[in-house]
Design a protein around this motif. Structure first.
Motif, PDB file in Angstrom:
ATOM      1  N   GLU A 218       4.075  -1.229  -0.642  1.00 19.09           N
ATOM      2  CA  GLU A 218       4.073  -0.719   0.734  1.00 19.09           C
ATOM      3  C   GLU A 218       2.808  -1.141   1.482  1.00 19.09           C
ATOM      4  O   GLU A 218       2.848  -1.438   2.682  1.00 19.09           O
ATOM      5  N   LEU A 219       1.686  -1.178   0.793  1.00 19.87           N
ATOM      6  CA  LEU A 219       0.448  -1.657   1.411  1.00 19.87           C
ATOM      7  C   LEU A 219       0.604  -3.102   1.877  1.00 19.87           C
ATOM      8  O   LEU A 219       0.192  -3.467   2.986  1.00 19.87           O
ATOM      9  N   VAL A 220       1.204  -3.922   1.015  1.00 18.37           N
ATOM     10  CA  VAL A 220       1.441  -5.323   1.374  1.00 18.37           C
ATOM     11  C   VAL A 220       2.391  -5.413   2.563  1.00 18.37           C
ATOM     12  O   VAL A 220       2.173  -6.189   3.504  1.00 18.37           O
ATOM     13  N   LYS A 221       3.441  -4.622   2.520  1.00 21.26           N
ATOM     14  CA  LYS A 221       4.440  -4.625   3.588  1.00 21.26           C
ATOM     15  C   LYS A 221       3.821  -4.276   4.939  1.00 21.26           C
ATOM     16  O   LYS A 221       4.205  -4.831   5.986  1.00 21.26           O
ATOM     17  N   GLN A 222       2.841  -3.377   4.925  1.00 18.99           N
ATOM     18  CA  GLN A 222       2.203  -2.957   6.174  1.00 18.99           C
ATOM     19  C   GLN A 222       0.921  -3.741   6.467  1.00 18.99           C
ATOM     20  O   GLN A 222       0.085  -3.329   7.273  1.00 18.99           O
ATOM     21  N   SER A 223       0.785  -4.896   5.799  1.00 23.82           N
ATOM     22  CA  SER A 223      -0.316  -5.849   6.044  1.00 23.82           C
ATOM     23  C   SER A 223      -1.695  -5.326   5.660  1.00 23.82           C
ATOM     24  O   SER A 223      -2.711  -5.832   6.151  1.00 23.82           O
ATOM     25  N   LEU A 224      -1.732  -4.344   4.762  1.00 28.93           N
ATOM     26  CA  LEU A 224      -3.018  -3.872   4.241  1.00 28.93           C
ATOM     27  C   LEU A 224      -3.275  -4.536   2.893  1.00 28.93           C
ATOM     28  O   LEU A 224      -3.483  -3.890   1.874  1.00 28.93           O
ATOM     29  N   THR A 225      -3.245  -5.857   2.881  1.00 27.63           N
ATOM     30  CA  THR A 225      -3.355  -6.626   1.639  1.00 27.63           C
ATOM     31  C   THR A 225      -4.786  -6.639   1.105  1.00 27.63           C
ATOM     32  O   THR A 225      -5.748  -6.388   1.842  1.00 27.63           O
TER      33      THR A 225
ATOM     34  N   ASN B  32      -7.567   2.559   9.886  1.00 26.93           N
ATOM     35  CA  ASN B  32      -8.218   1.257   9.717  1.00 26.93           C
ATOM     36  C   ASN B  32      -9.454   1.289   8.794  1.00 26.93           C
ATOM     37  O   ASN B  32     -10.543   0.851   9.166  1.00 26.93           O
ATOM     38  N   PRO B  33      -9.303   1.776   7.555  1.00 30.87           N
ATOM     39  CA  PRO B  33     -10.458   1.831   6.651  1.00 30.87           C
ATOM     40  C   PRO B  33     -10.815   0.453   6.102  1.00 30.87           C
ATOM     41  O   PRO B  33      -9.965  -0.439   6.029  1.00 30.87           O
ATOM     42  N   LYS B  34     -12.062   0.300   5.672  1.00 32.65           N
ATOM     43  CA  LYS B  34     -12.499  -0.949   5.045  1.00 32.65           C
ATOM     44  C   LYS B  34     -12.130  -0.981   3.552  1.00 32.65           C
ATOM     45  O   LYS B  34     -12.078  -2.053   2.953  1.00 32.65           O
ATOM     46  N   ALA B  35     -11.933   0.195   2.982  1.00 32.44           N
ATOM     47  CA  ALA B  35     -11.574   0.286   1.559  1.00 32.44           C
ATOM     48  C   ALA B  35     -10.466   1.310   1.372  1.00 32.44           C
ATOM     49  O   ALA B  35     -10.398   2.301   2.108  1.00 32.44           O
ATOM     50  N   ILE B  36      -9.591   1.041   0.403  1.00 29.45           N
ATOM     51  CA  ILE B  36      -8.507   1.964   0.070  1.00 29.45           C
ATOM     52  C   ILE B  36      -8.557   2.264  -1.425  1.00 29.45           C
ATOM     53  O   ILE B  36      -8.592   1.345  -2.253  1.00 29.45           O
ATOM     54  N   VAL B  37      -8.574   3.540  -1.755  1.00 30.16           N
ATOM     55  CA  VAL B  37      -8.592   3.981  -3.148  1.00 30.16           C
ATOM     56  C   VAL B  37      -7.193   4.442  -3.530  1.00 30.16           C
ATOM     57  O   VAL B  37      -6.604   5.286  -2.844  1.00 30.16           O
ATOM     58  N   LEU B  38      -6.660   3.891  -4.619  1.00 31.49           N
ATOM     59  CA  LEU B  38      -5.326   4.243  -5.109  1.00 31.49           C
ATOM     60  C   LEU B  38      -5.474   5.017  -6.415  1.00 31.49           C
ATOM     61  O   LEU B  38      -5.980   4.489  -7.401  1.00 31.49           O
ATOM     62  N   ILE B  39      -5.043   6.274  -6.408  1.00 33.27           N
ATOM     63  CA  ILE B  39      -5.167   7.128  -7.589  1.00 33.27           C
ATOM     64  C   ILE B  39      -3.780   7.625  -7.971  1.00 33.27           C
ATOM     65  O   ILE B  39      -3.173   8.428  -7.259  1.00 33.27           O
ATOM     66  N   GLY B  40      -3.242   7.107  -9.077  1.00 31.90           N
ATOM     67  CA  GLY B  40      -1.903   7.504  -9.478  1.00 31.90           C
ATOM     68  C   GLY B  40      -1.524   6.928 -10.817  1.00 31.90           C
ATOM     69  O   GLY B  40      -2.372   6.479 -11.591  1.00 31.90           O
ATOM     70  N   PHE B  41      -0.223   6.927 -11.084  1.00 31.19           N
ATOM     71  CA  PHE B  41       0.307   6.408 -12.333  1.00 31.19           C
ATOM     72  C   PHE B  41       1.248   5.231 -12.035  1.00 31.19           C
ATOM     73  O   PHE B  41       0.931   4.369 -11.217  1.00 31.19           O
ATOM     74  N   GLU B  42       2.401   5.219 -12.675  1.00 33.23           N
ATOM     75  CA  GLU B  42       3.326   4.093 -12.578  1.00 33.23           C
ATOM     76  C   GLU B  42       3.843   3.866 -11.161  1.00 33.23           C
ATOM     77  O   GLU B  42       4.121   2.735 -10.759  1.00 33.23           O
ATOM     78  N   GLU B  43       3.964   4.948 -10.379  1.00 27.05           N
ATOM     79  CA  GLU B  43       4.448   4.819  -9.006  1.00 27.05           C
ATOM     80  C   GLU B  43       3.494   4.011  -8.125  1.00 27.05           C
ATOM     81  O   GLU B  43       3.835   3.611  -7.011  1.00 27.05           O
ATOM     82  N   GLY B  44       2.282   3.750  -8.654  1.00 29.17           N
ATOM     83  CA  GLY B  44       1.304   2.970  -7.908  1.00 29.17           C
ATOM     84  C   GLY B  44       1.816   1.598  -7.506  1.00 29.17           C
ATOM     85  O   GLY B  44       1.385   1.047  -6.483  1.00 29.17           O
ATOM     86  N   ALA B  45       2.739   1.038  -8.287  1.00 35.64           N
ATOM     87  CA  ALA B  45       3.296  -0.278  -7.939  1.00 35.64           C
ATOM     88  C   ALA B  45       4.058  -0.203  -6.623  1.00 35.64           C
ATOM     89  O   ALA B  45       4.004  -1.137  -5.806  1.00 35.64           O
ATOM     90  N   LYS B  46       4.763   0.903  -6.392  1.00 34.34           N
ATOM     91  CA  LYS B  46       5.489   1.065  -5.126  1.00 34.34           C
ATOM     92  C   LYS B  46       4.521   1.238  -3.961  1.00 34.34           C
ATOM     93  O   LYS B  46       4.768   0.752  -2.854  1.00 34.34           O
ATOM     94  N   VAL B  47       3.409   1.914  -4.216  1.00 33.31           N
ATOM     95  CA  VAL B  47       2.390   2.088  -3.177  1.00 33.31           C
ATOM     96  C   VAL B  47       1.785   0.738  -2.825  1.00 33.31           C
ATOM     97  O   VAL B  47       1.580   0.417  -1.642  1.00 33.31           O
TER      98      VAL B  47
END
Length: 435
Positions: free
Chosen positions: A266-273, A248-263
């Motif tokens: 998944e964040l949206v799917k798991q309600s971490l919008t 349950n973090p207040k912030a999420i850092v996404l570090i990646g390349f093109e696969e970031g769209a899939k991540v």
């Protein structure tokens, strides 16, 4: 601009002087070594001739036409093309037109980079601009620098290259991740997030950035409650995202390349919008065309960092004249400056060989008369003047490791259309790389 206090630097080069030439990725040190080697050489004409280039500067590119960073290819190729056009319009280098050879770097899932390097070496490239991916560059650096050819990346940010064994032939106009990581960590803390989750691709780029973000954020009083280093080739990221959600973090850092769209999906799917949790991105996943296919407002409010200041409007117009389809300018300026600096170094050395270029790159980037375009700089060199080239990407002064001594990081924010304005940043933060 906000001046960032330079972080302390503890590099292997400080451990023992005897390791300096083998353990360091060096611009200045290598140049000194090259000069020492030349001065110690016998006076016979044969060795001197062998050390010289063939009189025609050949610049190859090893940039992504395919793979997970293909979106960075168009602006990088455009930057190199514009530079070589201006160089040749001004009379070329050493009185001859510069030759360019474009190749595809692919990504780490293919062997394209190695094949492309073989092609460039066979065609006698004196310097190779690329790769964009730090991991790809790491896979071919021995082959390039071992052949006495300069490798000059406009986009490598992994901290590994600061101390990598490169024969003094590796340079970059992009700053190491320790600066981008510091800016991102500071940004998250300043936004009031005291608990952070990190999703980082498992390679030198992702892990290095994640380490620096963690260090900076924790230093500012925040806590990284979960970090997942994922396989970018994975078909599914549900388990990775679930680990973040559980903390349950207040912030999420996404570090990646093109696969970031899939991540993101998944964040949206798991309600971490993004309207519930603050998302932060980095240069590797900011300009992803897949975001445009997502529902509006998916990325609204998301912030991200990109090394370098935005490409000036006049520069962007020049690029568009050559490539009207260009929509992204990330690392275009850094690619342009790489080509200009290589050409100026060859002109200063009066030699187009890789070792001669490497020896002069630090010299043409600092300490002399300021100049901002190839023709002006070249004219000064021909008049016997020392020059200090300040590029489109900003003032460039190489330190002993072949890194820019200072750099700028732009902070951007997405709007409702899932895009950010590449010409406008919330702010630019400038800091020293060393210190």
């Amino acid at each position: 601009m906000i001046r960032i206090a330079p972080a302390g630097r503890a590099l292997a080069v400080a451990a023992a002087a005897s390791l300096a030439l083998t353990a360091c990725g060096g611009g200045g040190d290598a140049g000194t070594a090259a000069k020492a080697s030349e001065s110690a050489a016998p006076a016979s004409s044969a060795p001197a001739a062998a050390a010289k280039g063939d009189g025609t500067l050949t610049i190859g590119t090893l940039l992504p036409q395919t793979g997970s960073l293909a979106f960075l290819g168009p602006p990088e190729f455009a930057g190199v093309d514009q530079a070589i056009k201006e160089i040749n319009d001004a009379g070329g280098v050493l009185g001859k037109q510069v030759t360019k050879i474009h190749t595809d770097s692919g990504d780490t899932t293919t062997n394209l980079a190695s094949q492309s390097v073989d092609k460039l070496l066979a065609q006698k490239a004196d310097a190779i601009i690329g790769a964009a991916s730090s991991s790809v560059s790491e896979s071919v650096i021995d082959k390039i620098t071992g052949a006495g050819v300069v490798q000059f990346s406009p986009a490598n940010t992994s901290d590994k290259f600061t101390t990598i064994n490169d024969n003094g032939l590796y340079f970059r106009t992009a700053p190491p991740d320790k600066l981008q990581g510091r800016v991102l960590g500071d940004l998250i803390a300043a936004d009031g997030s005291d608990t952070i989750g990190i999703l980082a691709m498992q390679d030198s780029y992702g892990s290095g950035l994640a380490d620096q973000v963690t260090k900076t954020a924790q230093g500012a009083g925040a806590e990284v409650v979960e970090r997942v280093d994922y396989d970018p080739k994975a078909a599914d990221f549900s388990a990775d995202v679930a680990k973040i959600k559980a903390k349950n973090p207040k912030a999420i850092v996404l570090i990646g390349f093109e696969e970031g769209a899939k991540v993101v999906q998944e964040l949206v799917k798991q309600s971490l919008t993004a309207d519930k949790v603050k998302w932060y991105m980095v240069d590797g996943n900011m300009s992803n065309s897949n975001y445009l296919k997502m529902p509006k407002n998916t990325l609204k409010g998301v912030k991200g960092t990109i090394p370098g200041a935005a490409a000036p409007e006049e520069f962007r117009k020049k690029l568009l004249a050559n490539d009207p389809k260009l929509t992204n300018y990330t690392y275009a300026a850094e690619s342009y400056d790489a080509a200009i600096l290589i050409a100026l170094a060859a002109e200063a050395a009066k030699d187009d060989s890789g070792k001669a270029i490497a020896a002069k790159l630090p010299e043409v980037s600092k300490g002399g008369e300021k100049c901002k375009d190839f023709k002006t700089c070249a004219d000064l060199l021909k008049a016997g003047k020392d020059i200090d080239y300040d590029g489109v990407s900003g003032p460039i002064e190489f330190n002993d490791a072949g890194d820019p001594a200072e750099a700028t990081i732009g902070v951007y924010q997405y709007g409702a259309e899932n895009t950010y304005d590449a010409t406008k940043a919330l702010e630019y933060r400038t800091g020293k790389i060393d210190g």
